[in-house]
Design a protein around this motif. Structure first.
Motif, PDB file in Angstrom:
ATOM      1  N   VAL A   9     100.347  -3.295  72.330  1.00 15.39           N
ATOM      2  CA  VAL A   9      99.783  -3.421  73.679  1.00 15.39           C
ATOM      3  C   VAL A   9     100.381  -4.646  74.367  1.00 15.39           C
ATOM      4  N   THR A  10     100.520  -5.729  73.631  1.00 11.75           N
ATOM      5  CA  THR A  10     101.114  -6.951  74.176  1.00 11.75           C
ATOM      6  C   THR A  10     102.576  -6.721  74.549  1.00 11.75           C
ATOM      7  N   ALA A  11     103.335  -6.091  73.665  1.00 10.08           N
ATOM      8  CA  ALA A  11     104.757  -5.827  73.930  1.00 10.08           C
ATOM      9  C   ALA A  11     104.956  -4.925  75.138  1.00 10.08           C
ATOM     10  N   ALA A  12     104.029  -3.999  75.349  1.00  7.52           N
ATOM     11  CA  ALA A  12     104.125  -3.056  76.476  1.00  7.52           C
ATOM     12  C   ALA A  12     103.489  -3.617  77.749  1.00  7.52           C
ATOM     13  N   ASN A  13     102.993  -4.850  77.688  1.00 10.81           N
ATOM     14  CA  ASN A  13     102.333  -5.482  78.837  1.00 10.81           C
ATOM     15  C   ASN A  13     101.160  -4.657  79.365  1.00 10.81           C
ATOM     16  N   LEU A  14     100.382  -4.081  78.468  1.00  9.46           N
ATOM     17  CA  LEU A  14      99.225  -3.267  78.864  1.00  9.46           C
ATOM     18  C   LEU A  14      97.894  -3.993  78.686  1.00  9.46           C
ATOM     19  N   PRO A  45      94.886   3.896  67.100  1.00  6.71           N
ATOM     20  CA  PRO A  45      95.468   4.031  65.760  1.00  6.71           C
ATOM     21  C   PRO A  45      95.342   2.720  64.975  1.00  6.71           C
ATOM     22  N   THR A  46      95.042   2.839  63.708  1.00 10.29           N
ATOM     23  CA  THR A  46      94.947   1.670  62.831  1.00 10.29           C
ATOM     24  C   THR A  46      96.347   1.233  62.397  1.00 10.29           C
ATOM     25  N   ASN A  47      96.404   0.109  61.698  1.00 11.13           N
ATOM     26  CA  ASN A  47      97.680  -0.345  61.138  1.00 11.13           C
ATOM     27  C   ASN A  47      98.258   0.715  60.204  1.00 11.13           C
ATOM     28  N   ASP A  48      97.390   1.346  59.407  1.00 15.87           N
ATOM     29  CA  ASP A  48      97.856   2.406  58.497  1.00 15.87           C
ATOM     30  C   ASP A  48      98.443   3.581  59.273  1.00 15.87           C
ATOM     31  N   ALA A  49      97.882   3.887  60.429  1.00 15.91           N
ATOM     32  CA  ALA A  49      98.416   4.969  61.262  1.00 15.91           C
ATOM     33  C   ALA A  49      99.830   4.619  61.724  1.00 15.91           C
ATOM     34  N   PHE A  50     100.022   3.381  62.180  1.00 13.89           N
ATOM     35  CA  PHE A  50     101.370   2.964  62.579  1.00 13.89           C
ATOM     36  C   PHE A  50     102.306   2.946  61.377  1.00 13.89           C
ATOM     37  N   GLY A  51     101.759   2.665  60.206  1.00 10.79           N
ATOM     38  CA  GLY A  51     102.562   2.655  58.981  1.00 10.79           C
ATOM     39  C   GLY A  51     103.111   4.015  58.604  1.00 10.79           C
ATOM     40  N   LYS A  52     102.526   5.080  59.127  1.00 11.25           N
ATOM     41  CA  LYS A  52     103.015   6.440  58.856  1.00 11.25           C
ATOM     42  C   LYS A  52     104.290   6.768  59.641  1.00 11.25           C
ATOM     43  N   LEU A  53     104.583   5.978  60.679  1.00  6.24           N
ATOM     44  CA  LEU A  53     105.798   6.227  61.469  1.00  6.24           C
ATOM     45  C   LEU A  53     107.031   5.899  60.626  1.00  6.24           C
ATOM     46  N   PRO A  54     108.161   6.531  60.933  1.00  6.37           N
ATOM     47  CA  PRO A  54     109.385   6.222  60.176  1.00  6.37           C
ATOM     48  C   PRO A  54     109.686   4.718  60.215  1.00  6.37           C
ATOM     49  N   GLU A  98      90.197  -7.259  73.650  1.00  6.96           N
ATOM     50  CA  GLU A  98      89.493  -8.330  72.937  1.00  6.96           C
ATOM     51  C   GLU A  98      88.801  -7.794  71.687  1.00  6.96           C
ATOM     52  N   VAL A  99      88.173  -6.641  71.810  1.00  2.58           N
ATOM     53  CA  VAL A  99      87.506  -6.033  70.655  1.00  2.58           C
ATOM     54  C   VAL A  99      88.548  -5.685  69.591  1.00  2.58           C
ATOM     55  N   ALA A 100      89.661  -5.082  70.003  1.00  2.15           N
ATOM     56  CA  ALA A 100      90.718  -4.729  69.053  1.00  2.15           C
ATOM     57  C   ALA A 100      91.310  -5.981  68.399  1.00  2.15           C
ATOM     58  N   SER A 101      91.486  -7.041  69.176  1.00  6.37           N
ATOM     59  CA  SER A 101      92.032  -8.293  68.635  1.00  6.37           C
ATOM     60  C   SER A 101      91.113  -8.908  67.594  1.00  6.37           C
ATOM     61  N   GLY A 102      89.847  -8.623  67.680  1.00  4.88           N
ATOM     62  CA  GLY A 102      88.873  -9.165  66.741  1.00  4.88           C
ATOM     63  C   GLY A 102      88.812  -8.405  65.428  1.00  4.88           C
ATOM     64  N   ASP A 103      89.612  -7.364  65.280  1.00  5.95           N
ATOM     65  CA  ASP A 103      89.597  -6.551  64.065  1.00  5.95           C
ATOM     66  C   ASP A 103      91.023  -6.441  63.533  1.00  5.95           C
ATOM     67  N   GLU A 104      91.272  -7.018  62.384  1.00  9.57           N
ATOM     68  CA  GLU A 104      92.616  -7.046  61.781  1.00  9.57           C
ATOM     69  C   GLU A 104      93.186  -5.634  61.587  1.00  9.57           C
ATOM     70  N   THR A 105      92.322  -4.639  61.487  1.00  7.18           N
ATOM     71  CA  THR A 105      92.757  -3.245  61.312  1.00  7.18           C
ATOM     72  C   THR A 105      93.651  -2.785  62.464  1.00  7.18           C
ATOM     73  N   PHE A 106      93.515  -3.452  63.625  1.00  4.51           N
ATOM     74  CA  PHE A 106      94.264  -3.051  64.815  1.00  4.51           C
ATOM     75  C   PHE A 106      95.369  -4.047  65.190  1.00  4.51           C
ATOM     76  N   SER A 107      95.817  -4.884  64.270  1.00  6.58           N
ATOM     77  CA  SER A 107      96.805  -5.912  64.630  1.00  6.58           C
ATOM     78  C   SER A 107      98.119  -5.305  65.137  1.00  6.58           C
ATOM     79  N   THR A 108      98.548  -4.198  64.578  1.00  2.71           N
ATOM     80  CA  THR A 108      99.776  -3.550  65.063  1.00  2.71           C
ATOM     81  C   THR A 108      99.569  -2.995  66.469  1.00  2.71           C
ATOM     82  N   LEU A 109      98.410  -2.381  66.705  1.00  6.88           N
ATOM     83  CA  LEU A 109      98.096  -1.865  68.038  1.00  6.88           C
ATOM     84  C   LEU A 109      98.061  -3.003  69.051  1.00  6.88           C
ATOM     85  N   VAL A 110      97.435  -4.103  68.705  1.00  9.57           N
ATOM     86  CA  VAL A 110      97.348  -5.255  69.613  1.00  9.57           C
ATOM     87  C   VAL A 110      98.747  -5.777  69.926  1.00  9.57           C
ATOM     88  N   ALA A 111      99.604  -5.871  68.916  1.00 10.42           N
ATOM     89  CA  ALA A 111     100.984  -6.324  69.131  1.00 10.42           C
ATOM     90  C   ALA A 111     101.727  -5.350  70.040  1.00 10.42           C
TER      91      ALA A 111
END
Length: 191
Positions: free
Chosen positions: A64-69, A84-93, A49-62
């Motif tokens: 977590v949802t995809a992994a059913n966690l 990890p922030t969205n920018d952190a996920f953005g560093k992945l290939p 819920e805390v992560a969902s409330g911060d747009e910086t973590f939208s990729t992480l929230v997605a």
């Protein structure tokens, strides 16, 4: 006449005092109710819920949802999440996040649980453990079963993953009802 005026005045003052006391009690009840509502509203939600409330973590929230966690990370805990922030996920290939969230959710689950530690480990406790461990760093066991090595580099906590990759903790002690979130700038890989 004076006696009647004094009695009337006393009665009026007494009545006002009683009304005031009643109003004060109602005000206190209302303040208590408002305070309870405000405290409930101010109380942090679960980690998701805390992560969902911060747009910086939208990729992480997605992810977590995809992994059913979501349900697991909403559990009693406490947990510490290196988020990890969205920018952190953005560093992945390119295409990695899409593949992980659609067709390779087992790997995604393993990556995400690699970012979670049992217990609420605040920044001061982690820093003290690193300092006590010395140059080799402090070993952290994740809920996924892997390990991270935490060291201090120029005053910042740096986590080294199983592949030798590193992530720097950029913000600490984000409170949730079931633990803490520490923000990191790179996605950690379990190996």
């Amino acid at each position: 006449m004076l006696k009647k005026t004094l009695i009337t005045g006393f009665t009026a003052v007494s009545a006002l005092a009683l009304v005031a006391c009643g109003a004060e009690a109602e005000t206190e009840d209302a303040m208590t109710d408002d305070t309870m509502v405000a405290e409930e509203a101010a109380a942090p939600g679960t980690i998701p819920e805390v992560a969902s409330g911060d747009e910086t973590f939208s990729t992480l929230v997605a992810a977590v949802t995809a992994a059913n966690l979501g349900e697991t990370l909403s559990g009693e805990g406490p947990f510490t999440v290196f988020a990890p922030t969205n920018d952190a996920f953005g560093k992945l290939p390119e295409g990695t996040v899409e593949t992980l969230t659609t067709t390779d959710t087992d790997t995604l689950t393993s990556i995400l649980t690699y970012h979670v530690v049992e217990g609420a480990v605040d920044a001061a406790t982690l820093t003290a453990a690193i300092e006590e461990a010395g140059e080799a760093g402090y070993t952290i066991t994740t809920v996924g079963g892997g390990t991270l090595t935490a060291t201090l580099v120029d005053g910042a906590v740096v986590l080294t993953d199983a592949t030798g990759g590193t992530a720097t903790v950029t913000a600490t002690n984000v409170e949730a009802s079931n633990g803490l979130i520490h923000v990191i700038d790179t996605v950690l890989m379990p190996g």
